[in-house]
Design a protein around this motif. Structure first.
Motif, mmCIF file in Angstrom:
data_model
loop_
_atom_site.group_PDB
_atom_site.id
_atom_site.type_symbol
_atom_site.label_atom_id
_atom_site.label_comp_id
_atom_site.label_asym_id
_atom_site.label_seq_id
_atom_site.Cartn_x
_atom_site.Cartn_y
_atom_site.Cartn_z
ATOM 1 N N ALA A 174 85.351 -33.493 93.820
ATOM 2 C CA ALA A 174 85.887 -32.979 95.011
ATOM 3 C C ALA A 174 86.449 -33.810 95.555
ATOM 4 N N GLU A 175 87.537 -33.565 96.545
ATOM 5 C CA GLU A 175 88.424 -34.599 97.246
ATOM 6 C C GLU A 175 88.749 -34.051 98.743
ATOM 7 N N ASN A 176 89.347 -35.109 99.494
ATOM 8 C CA ASN A 176 89.620 -34.726 100.750
ATOM 9 C C ASN A 176 88.447 -33.906 101.678
ATOM 10 N N ILE A 177 87.175 -34.791 101.535
ATOM 11 C CA ILE A 177 86.242 -34.438 102.184
ATOM 12 C C ILE A 177 86.143 -35.399 103.440
ATOM 13 N N CYS A 183 76.491 -38.898 105.206
ATOM 14 C CA CYS A 183 75.965 -37.448 104.929
ATOM 15 C C CYS A 183 76.053 -37.387 103.390
ATOM 16 N N GLU A 184 75.095 -36.123 103.075
ATOM 17 C CA GLU A 184 75.120 -35.815 101.638
ATOM 18 C C GLU A 184 75.467 -34.492 101.377
ATOM 19 N N GLY A 185 75.888 -34.217 100.081
ATOM 20 C CA GLY A 185 76.330 -32.789 99.735
ATOM 21 C C GLY A 185 76.003 -32.279 98.315
ATOM 22 N N TYR A 186 76.368 -31.130 98.044
ATOM 23 C CA TYR A 186 76.230 -30.789 96.897
ATOM 24 C C TYR A 186 77.140 -29.450 96.709
ATOM 25 N N VAL A 187 77.307 -28.804 95.693
ATOM 26 C CA VAL A 187 78.047 -27.700 95.259
ATOM 27 C C VAL A 187 77.295 -26.619 94.679
ATOM 28 N N SER A 188 77.148 -25.538 95.287
ATOM 29 C CA SER A 188 76.322 -24.311 95.022
ATOM 30 C C SER A 188 77.245 -23.256 94.303
ATOM 31 N N GLY A 189 76.719 -22.584 93.280
ATOM 32 C CA GLY A 189 77.380 -21.538 92.829
ATOM 33 C C GLY A 189 76.719 -20.320 92.560
ATOM 34 N N CYS A 190 77.246 -19.175 92.816
ATOM 35 C CA CYS A 190 76.721 -17.881 92.903
ATOM 36 C C CYS A 190 77.557 -16.827 91.966
ATOM 37 N N VAL A 191 76.858 -16.147 90.965
ATOM 38 C CA VAL A 191 77.494 -15.161 90.199
ATOM 39 C C VAL A 191 76.898 -14.024 90.485
ATOM 40 N N SER A 192 77.707 -12.820 91.074
ATOM 41 C CA SER A 192 77.335 -11.595 91.591
ATOM 42 C C SER A 192 77.856 -10.568 90.497
ATOM 43 N N ALA A 193 77.063 -9.943 89.613
ATOM 44 C CA ALA A 193 77.440 -8.896 88.903
ATOM 45 C C ALA A 193 76.362 -7.657 88.716
ATOM 46 N N GLN A 201 72.779 -24.864 91.656
ATOM 47 C CA GLN A 201 73.537 -26.022 92.417
ATOM 48 C C GLN A 201 73.470 -27.270 91.594
ATOM 49 N N THR A 202 74.483 -28.157 92.066
ATOM 50 C CA THR A 202 74.518 -29.387 91.391
ATOM 51 C C THR A 202 73.474 -30.483 92.026
ATOM 52 N N VAL A 203 73.354 -31.418 91.546
ATOM 53 C CA VAL A 203 72.633 -32.485 92.611
ATOM 54 C C VAL A 203 73.021 -32.985 93.713
ATOM 55 N N VAL A 204 72.335 -33.567 94.566
ATOM 56 C CA VAL A 204 73.050 -33.920 95.908
ATOM 57 C C VAL A 204 73.245 -35.480 95.622
ATOM 58 N N ARG A 205 74.490 -35.666 96.305
ATOM 59 C CA ARG A 205 75.102 -36.970 96.356
ATOM 60 C C ARG A 205 75.729 -37.579 97.661
ATOM 61 N N LYS A 206 76.118 -38.797 97.883
ATOM 62 C CA LYS A 206 76.477 -39.098 99.213
ATOM 63 C C LYS A 206 78.045 -38.682 99.208
ATOM 64 N N LEU A 207 78.401 -38.108 100.545
ATOM 65 C CA LEU A 207 79.818 -37.658 100.512
ATOM 66 C C LEU A 207 80.514 -38.875 100.976
ATOM 67 N N SER A 208 81.867 -38.825 100.655
ATOM 68 C CA SER A 208 82.952 -39.612 100.810
ATOM 69 C C SER A 208 84.312 -38.674 100.718
ATOM 70 N N ASN A 250 72.356 -28.644 107.661
ATOM 71 C CA ASN A 250 73.387 -28.230 106.476
ATOM 72 C C ASN A 250 74.424 -27.263 106.937
ATOM 73 N N SER A 251 75.585 -27.719 106.775
ATOM 74 C CA SER A 251 76.663 -26.750 106.865
ATOM 75 C C SER A 251 77.671 -26.716 105.642
ATOM 76 N N THR A 252 78.381 -25.544 105.724
ATOM 77 C CA THR A 252 79.286 -25.323 104.658
ATOM 78 C C THR A 252 80.738 -25.931 105.054
ATOM 79 N N LEU A 253 81.293 -26.418 103.986
ATOM 80 C CA LEU A 253 82.633 -27.168 104.034
ATOM 81 C C LEU A 253 83.756 -26.455 103.676
ATOM 82 N N GLY A 254 83.355 -25.365 102.735
ATOM 83 C CA GLY A 254 84.504 -24.700 102.052
ATOM 84 C C GLY A 254 83.763 -23.893 100.975
ATOM 85 N N THR A 255 84.569 -22.639 100.606
ATOM 86 C CA THR A 255 84.177 -21.821 99.606
ATOM 87 C C THR A 255 85.479 -21.338 98.826
#
Length: 423
Positions: A174-177, A183-193, A201-208, A250-255
């Motif tokens: 991910a870029e332009n964060i 702060c730390e962050g992760y990416v979560s995924g959701c499949v609805s069907a 979700q991914t592991v938690v890493r330090k954001l830059s 926690n806060s959401t940066l984008g979806t």
């Protein structure tokens, strides 16, 4: 009488003779000293012997009749003017410029001596020249591009396994964060069907400014979803970038969202997408936040839950009476295993409990268990009004899923996190 007079006369004569002798000796010494000084002056100075008072070096002093002029302390430096650098005739049109030399420029007398003989020619543009227009346009375009807001970008790839009925989403980077330091962050995924949802979700890493994961998220497609043709799939996939500050907020940066029917075009290809900022409606729909701390002890098969405090509760429901408590329910799938409740805190809109509850739970049941917490207000004796609730577990979403996953990955460690309350 005769003897005494002779004695007095002898003494007087002796005294007078002694005085005369002393005067003669003093006169003799003065004459000798004067003669020596005269002989010393008449002697040649070059033949004089060197001593401490006489040096062999002779200084020559030349007298001048010219008046002595005091030197000035301040000197004006030589002024260098830049020469115009021209690479091609198209850069400067000399027909539109006036050529001026330094002779036409009025300079002070103190500076004329320094620059005398070094005449430099330079060009001065006329007032009606329009060469500044392209620069102004370029500067304005640069300011517009720099002031534009950059949204975070997500780099991922998709692969559909029709035999195992699985969807593999590889989160690359991910870029332009833009977040605060630490702060730390992760990416979560959701499949609805087919009215079913799968979360991962991914592991938690330090954001830059740029974060790399290179981690795959595997989603099992529901049974009602056909994999023979991707055009027949109904449902969508949502990938969300989350951040968590040092206060576990926690806060959401984008979806980004796309339909399952578009997997055929996106399969086996690297995708760069701009994450859309979260909507403000999601924030206003929350009834407050609850701060919890979880820890699991594998040796004792115990789950520790610390209910710490709450904030941002809806004040319209707390006008008559404020008597707040938290009710905790441990579930295994749909079966309720244990219920506990904290003490009541009165007259505080932001209550603090700091109560720890120990729950016995085998490790093999952790993946299918969940915690249901509800904030209650006792408006009157025997009447409890629910203000909001949150769910924690692998089947939850958002912070509930993240908190439970971090607890499983870090046994015997206290992990605190804020959870939004929903009515």
């Amino acid at each position: 009488m005769f003897i005494s007079a002779a004695a007095v006369l002898g003494a007087t004569l002796g005294t007078v003779s002694g005085a005369l002798t002393l005067c003669g000796l003093s006169m003799l010494c003065r004459n000798c000293k004067k003669g020596k000084l005269e002989r010393g002056d008449s002697a040649d100075p070059e033949k004089a012997k060197a001593s401490i008072l006489h040096t062999l070096t002779q200084f020559s002093v030349q007298k001048s009749t010219e008046p002595i002029q005091p030197q000035t302390l301040l000197k004006f430096p030589k002024i260098y003017k830049p020469k115009p650098s021209v690479t091609s005739p198209e850069v400067i049109n000399y027909s539109e410029h006036v050529v001026i030399t330094e002779k036409d420029v009025d300079k002070p007398e103190c500076c004329n001596k320094e620059t005398e003989g070094d005449e430099e020619v330079f060009a001065v543009p006329r007032q009606d020249s329009a060469d500044e227009t392209p620069c102004a346009v370029e500067q304005s375009s640069t300011m517009t591009s720099s002031s534009s807001v950059l949204h975070p970008k997500l780099h991922f790839s998709l692969r559909l396994n029709s035999q195992n009925r699985e969807l593999h989403i590889t989160i690359i980077e991910a870029e332009n964060i833009t977040v605060e330091t630490g702060c730390e962050g992760y990416v979560s995924g959701c499949v609805s069907a087919s009215k079913e949802q799968k979360h991962s979700q991914t592991v938690v890493r330090k954001l830059s400014a740029r974060v790399q994961w290179n981690e795959s998220l595997v989603f099992a497609l529901p049974s009602g979803c056909s994999t023979n043709g991707t055009e027949d799939m109904e449902g969508e996939v949502a990938l969300t970038l989350h951040s968590c500050d040092r206060f576990s907020h926690n806060s959401t940066l984008g979806t980004v969202r796309f339909k399952l029917a578009d997997l055929g075009m996106m399969s086996d290809a690297d995708c760069w997408v701009d994450l859309q900022p979260p909507k403000q409606l999601e924030v206003t729909s929350s009834a407050g936040e609850l701060l919890l701390s979880l820890s699991y002890l594998p040796a004792a098969n115990r789950l520790g839950v610390v209910v710490m405090k709450a904030r941002g509760l809806q004040s319209d429901k707390l006008k008559e009476n404020i008597d707040l408590s938290v009710k905790l329910t441990l579930k295994h799938q749909s079966t309720k295993l244990k219920k506990k409740q904290t003490r009541r805190v009165k007259h505080k809109i932001n209550p603090v409990w700091n109560e720890m509850m120990m729950l016995e739970l085998p490790r093999e049941l952790l993946t299918k268990s969940s915690l249901d917490l509800e904030v209650l207000n006792q408006a009157s004796p025997g009447t409890l009004l629910p203000l909001g609730r949150c769910l924690l577990g692998l089947h939850a979403s958002g912070t509930g899923l993240q908190h439970w996953q971090q607890m499983l990955d870090n046994p015997r460690k206290q992990i605190a996190m804020w959870h939004p309350l929903y009515t």
